[in-house]
Design a protein around this motif. Structure first.
Motif, short mmCIF file in Angstrom:
data_model
loop_
_atom_site.label_atom_id
_atom_site.label_comp_id
_atom_site.label_asym_id
_atom_site.label_seq_id
_atom_site.Cartn_x
_atom_site.Cartn_y
_atom_site.Cartn_z
N THR A 61 -16.97 0.11 11.02
CA THR A 61 -17.59 0.56 9.77
C THR A 61 -17.17 1.98 9.38
O THR A 61 -17.74 2.55 8.44
CB THR A 61 -19.11 0.50 9.89
OG1 THR A 61 -19.54 1.33 11.01
CG2 THR A 61 -19.60 -0.93 10.11
N SER A 62 -16.19 2.55 10.06
CA SER A 62 -15.76 3.91 9.73
C SER A 62 -15.15 3.95 8.33
O SER A 62 -14.33 3.10 7.97
CB SER A 62 -14.73 4.40 10.75
OG SER A 62 -14.16 5.63 10.33
N GLU A 63 -15.55 4.94 7.55
CA GLU A 63 -15.00 5.07 6.20
C GLU A 63 -13.49 5.36 6.22
O GLU A 63 -12.78 5.05 5.26
CB GLU A 63 -15.71 6.20 5.45
CG GLU A 63 -15.52 7.57 6.10
CD GLU A 63 -16.27 8.66 5.35
OE1 GLU A 63 -16.01 8.80 4.14
OE2 GLU A 63 -17.10 9.35 5.98
N TYR A 64 -13.00 5.90 7.31
CA TYR A 64 -11.59 6.26 7.39
C TYR A 64 -10.69 5.05 7.65
O TYR A 64 -9.47 5.16 7.54
CB TYR A 64 -11.37 7.29 8.50
CG TYR A 64 -12.23 8.51 8.33
CD1 TYR A 64 -12.04 9.38 7.25
CD2 TYR A 64 -13.25 8.79 9.22
CE1 TYR A 64 -12.85 10.50 7.09
CE2 TYR A 64 -14.06 9.90 9.07
CZ TYR A 64 -13.86 10.74 8.00
OH TYR A 64 -14.65 11.84 7.82
N LEU A 65 -11.28 3.92 8.01
CA LEU A 65 -10.50 2.72 8.32
C LEU A 65 -10.76 1.60 7.31
O LEU A 65 -10.49 0.44 7.60
CB LEU A 65 -10.81 2.23 9.74
CG LEU A 65 -10.46 3.20 10.86
CD1 LEU A 65 -10.88 2.64 12.21
CD2 LEU A 65 -8.98 3.53 10.86
N THR A 66 -11.27 1.95 6.15
CA THR A 66 -11.50 0.94 5.11
C THR A 66 -10.19 0.64 4.38
O THR A 66 -9.23 1.41 4.41
CB THR A 66 -12.55 1.44 4.12
OG1 THR A 66 -12.12 2.68 3.56
CG2 THR A 66 -13.90 1.62 4.80
N PHE A 67 -10.19 -0.49 3.67
CA PHE A 67 -9.02 -0.91 2.92
C PHE A 67 -8.60 0.16 1.90
O PHE A 67 -7.41 0.47 1.75
CB PHE A 67 -9.31 -2.23 2.20
CG PHE A 67 -8.15 -2.77 1.41
CD1 PHE A 67 -7.18 -3.56 2.01
CD2 PHE A 67 -8.03 -2.49 0.06
CE1 PHE A 67 -6.11 -4.06 1.29
CE2 PHE A 67 -6.97 -2.99 -0.68
CZ PHE A 67 -6.01 -3.77 -0.07
N GLY A 68 -9.57 0.75 1.22
CA GLY A 68 -9.26 1.73 0.19
C GLY A 68 -8.62 2.99 0.73
O GLY A 68 -7.87 3.66 0.00
N ARG A 69 -8.89 3.33 1.98
CA ARG A 69 -8.26 4.51 2.58
C ARG A 69 -6.88 4.17 3.17
O ARG A 69 -5.97 4.99 3.14
CB ARG A 69 -9.15 5.06 3.70
CG ARG A 69 -10.51 5.58 3.24
CD ARG A 69 -10.41 6.89 2.48
NE ARG A 69 -11.70 7.35 2.02
CZ ARG A 69 -12.49 8.18 2.68
NH1 ARG A 69 -12.12 8.64 3.88
NH2 ARG A 69 -13.65 8.55 2.17
N LEU A 70 -6.73 2.94 3.72
CA LEU A 70 -5.51 2.62 4.44
C LEU A 70 -4.38 2.11 3.54
O LEU A 70 -3.21 2.36 3.81
CB LEU A 70 -5.80 1.57 5.52
CG LEU A 70 -6.70 2.02 6.67
CD1 LEU A 70 -6.92 0.87 7.64
CD2 LEU A 70 -6.10 3.22 7.40
N ARG A 71 -4.73 1.37 2.46
CA ARG A 71 -3.66 0.80 1.65
C ARG A 71 -2.75 1.87 1.03
O ARG A 71 -1.53 1.69 1.00
CB ARG A 71 -4.22 -0.10 0.55
CG ARG A 71 -3.08 -0.80 -0.22
CD ARG A 71 -3.59 -1.75 -1.28
NE ARG A 71 -2.47 -2.47 -1.88
CZ ARG A 71 -1.76 -2.03 -2.91
NH1 ARG A 71 -2.05 -0.86 -3.46
NH2 ARG A 71 -0.76 -2.75 -3.39
N PRO A 72 -3.27 2.99 0.50
CA PRO A 72 -2.35 4.01 -0.02
C PRO A 72 -1.39 4.56 1.04
O PRO A 72 -0.27 4.95 0.73
CB PRO A 72 -3.29 5.11 -0.54
CG PRO A 72 -4.57 4.40 -0.82
CD PRO A 72 -4.67 3.33 0.22
N LEU A 73 -1.84 4.59 2.32
CA LEU A 73 -0.93 5.00 3.38
C LEU A 73 0.24 4.04 3.49
O LEU A 73 1.40 4.47 3.65
CB LEU A 73 -1.67 5.05 4.73
CG LEU A 73 -2.31 6.36 5.15
CD1 LEU A 73 -3.52 6.67 4.28
CD2 LEU A 73 -2.73 6.30 6.62
N HIS A 74 -0.05 2.75 3.39
CA HIS A 74 0.99 1.74 3.49
C HIS A 74 1.97 1.84 2.32
O HIS A 74 3.19 1.89 2.52
CB HIS A 74 0.34 0.36 3.53
CG HIS A 74 1.30 -0.78 3.50
ND1 HIS A 74 2.28 -0.97 4.46
CD2 HIS A 74 1.46 -1.81 2.62
CE1 HIS A 74 2.99 -2.05 4.17
NE2 HIS A 74 2.51 -2.58 3.05
N VAL A 75 1.45 1.90 1.09
CA VAL A 75 2.30 1.91 -0.10
C VAL A 75 3.16 3.17 -0.15
O VAL A 75 4.39 3.10 -0.26
CB VAL A 75 1.45 1.79 -1.38
CG1 VAL A 75 2.31 1.97 -2.62
CG2 VAL A 75 0.73 0.44 -1.42
#
Length: 482
Positions: A61-75
């Protein structure tokens, strides 16, 4: 008695130096090592976030591992980290060889590589912490955008000055595309980094963002990829490029048609109908540069297919060309209003982006790296067998992912058109998402094996002075004298 006419005095041409003496090996290695780091790190984030589609709580449930935080890292990591870092490093190898002179102010590159990559590291941290400008492929905060613009701007100056001082009078096609990629992108970064997020609002913001993100893909990644394949394909198969005329048709049609296509993702929106229609027309016209360059690439292979199986660089380049054919066909047809009805906002678009950005351009950057690093090490690739495994794992992974997401997108789109509830349409395509994750794991394993292979190649040459073997000079390639 007629006086003798003196013979004209022969003025020798300036000597064209040995291309191996013009490159900065340590600089190229540093750029490529960083590029390989991003190549392992950022696609792996893609696998992590795709798993969330089937197992939404597996990261906690960490906010740092949510989809919204991680997807920009990928793109952003794939675009600016994996692809762009490898591309810039390969430019430091290609340009001196085609121009016959060292890179102008080459010492700049030794600190630019650290500014670029440490800036990307800071940008990744900032995205995880939630600092995000909210524009796809433009999420980095202003200070990171400034770092990217600074490095691209200075490398543009470096490369243009190098070209202006060249000994080779003709511009080989790779140099044409290199000039276009850096000049167009310097201008685009001004739009996307400093103007769009702060001064353009409402529907105009959506329209200009469509243009900005497509300029990243079509006026940075695309011409940059052409730089690589137009250089490394003839060099690796030792055959001249099939047609210089076709290469110029491809260049000018790309420059003419691509600037207008970005709005094709916003059909059925309040954006002016004439702008949408112009985007549709130019999207279809992109078939011209795509098919001309592909004819050039496959024509270059004429008479060289018999050695194709043992030529890892050529295999990556041709595989990327096949992905380019499929991906760009998707991109053109999905711009049509009738086709976009079932594909809009579905996984069909995600299939298209993966087949082109990764399946084509990142794969071409991998091919160039597979060619260059063994040259810098002065020895063959450590294990061809391991390299071949990497090739097939990446090829099978991206092929399955492209087909899988295309099918998922079409099923979802037609379900919504027939009145199925949105949530039910998502439940129906969950098996496709699981296949997508497995395909991504295959790609990640292939890239990890490739990086290991390249590192073993470089380590094998660590204890002796690196003496890169000279580049095979294919007859008829402009910019490289016989």
């Amino acid at each position: 008695m007629a006086s003798a006419i003196p013979a004209p005095r022969h003025v020798p041409e300036p000597a064209f130096p040995d291309p191996d003496s013009l490159i900065d090996r340590s600089l190229i290695r540093t750029w490529l090592y960083w590029g390989l780091f991003w190549l392992m790190f950022t696609p792996s984030i893609g696998v992590a976030i795709s798993t969330l589609f089937n197992y939404p709580s597996y990261l906690g449930t960490s906010e740092y591992l949510t989809f919204g935080r991680l997807r920009p890292l990928h793109v952003n990591g794939v675009i600016f980290g994996a692809f762009s870092t490898l591309f810039i490093g390969l430019c430091y190898y290609i340009l001196p060889r085609l121009c016959g002179v060292r890179i102008w102010k080459g010492e700049w590159g030794h600190w630019l590589v650290w500014v670029w990559n440490l800036g990307l590291v800071a940008g990744m941290i900032s995205l995880v912490l939630g600092y995000n400008q909210g524009l796809e492929a433009g999420e980095f905060p202003l200070v990171i955008d400034a770092v990217i613009f600074f490095v691209i701007g200075l490398t543009t100056v470096q490369f243009l000055m190098t070209i202006s001082r060249r000994l080779e009078p003709q511009l080989y096609v790779s140099v044409w595309y290199l000039i276009g990629a850096f000049v167009w992108t310097t201008m685009n970064l001004i739009l996307g980094s400093f103007i769009l997020p702060y001064t353009i609002t409402g529907i105009n913001s959506a329209a200009f963002h469509g243009l900005f993100i497509h300029y990243i893909v079509g006026l940075w990644i695309t011409p940059a990829g052409y730089v690589l394949i137009y250089y490394f394909l003839p060099a690796s198969v030792r055959n001249p490029i099939y047609s210089h005329k076709l290469s110029l048709i491809g260049f000018w049609s790309l420059a003419l048609f691509y600037p207008f296509v970005g709005i094709h993702h916003y059909l059925f929106s309040p954006i002016a109908d004439w702008a949408e229609t112009l985007a549709i027309i130019t999207s279809m016209l992109l078939i011209v540069p795509v098919w001309t360059v592909l004819q050039n690439f496959f024509g270059t292979m004429i008479g060289r297919w018999q050695n194709f199986g043992r030529n890892l660089t050529a295999k990556f380049l041709i595989m990327g060309s096949l992905m380019y054919l499929v991906g760009c066909f998707q991109g053109s047809v999905e711009a049509l209003r009738s086709i976009q009805q079932p594909t809009h906002f579905s996984d069909f678009v995600i299939s298209h982006s993966h087949l082109t950005v990764f399946g084509t351009f990142v794969v071409w950057a991998i091919a160039g790296t597979v060619y260059v690093l063994p040259k810098l090490a002065g020895r063959p690739l450590w294990s061809f067998k391991l390299g071949n495994w990497s090739f097939w794992l990446i090829t099978i992974g991206i092929s399955v992912m492209g087909l899988d997401l295309t099918m998922a997108g079409l099923q979802q789109g037609f379900s919504l058109m027939s009145g199925v509830e949105w949530l039910d349409s998502l439940v129906a395509i969950r098996p496709y998402w699981l296949v997508r994750t497995v395909a991504g794991i295959s790609m990640d394993i292939g890239m990890s094996l490739l990086v290991y292979n390249l590192m073993r190649t470089m380590l094998a040459a660590r204890d002796r002075e690196p003496a890169a073997a000279p580049l095979p000079r294919a007859p008829g390639i402009e910019g490289v004298r016989p």
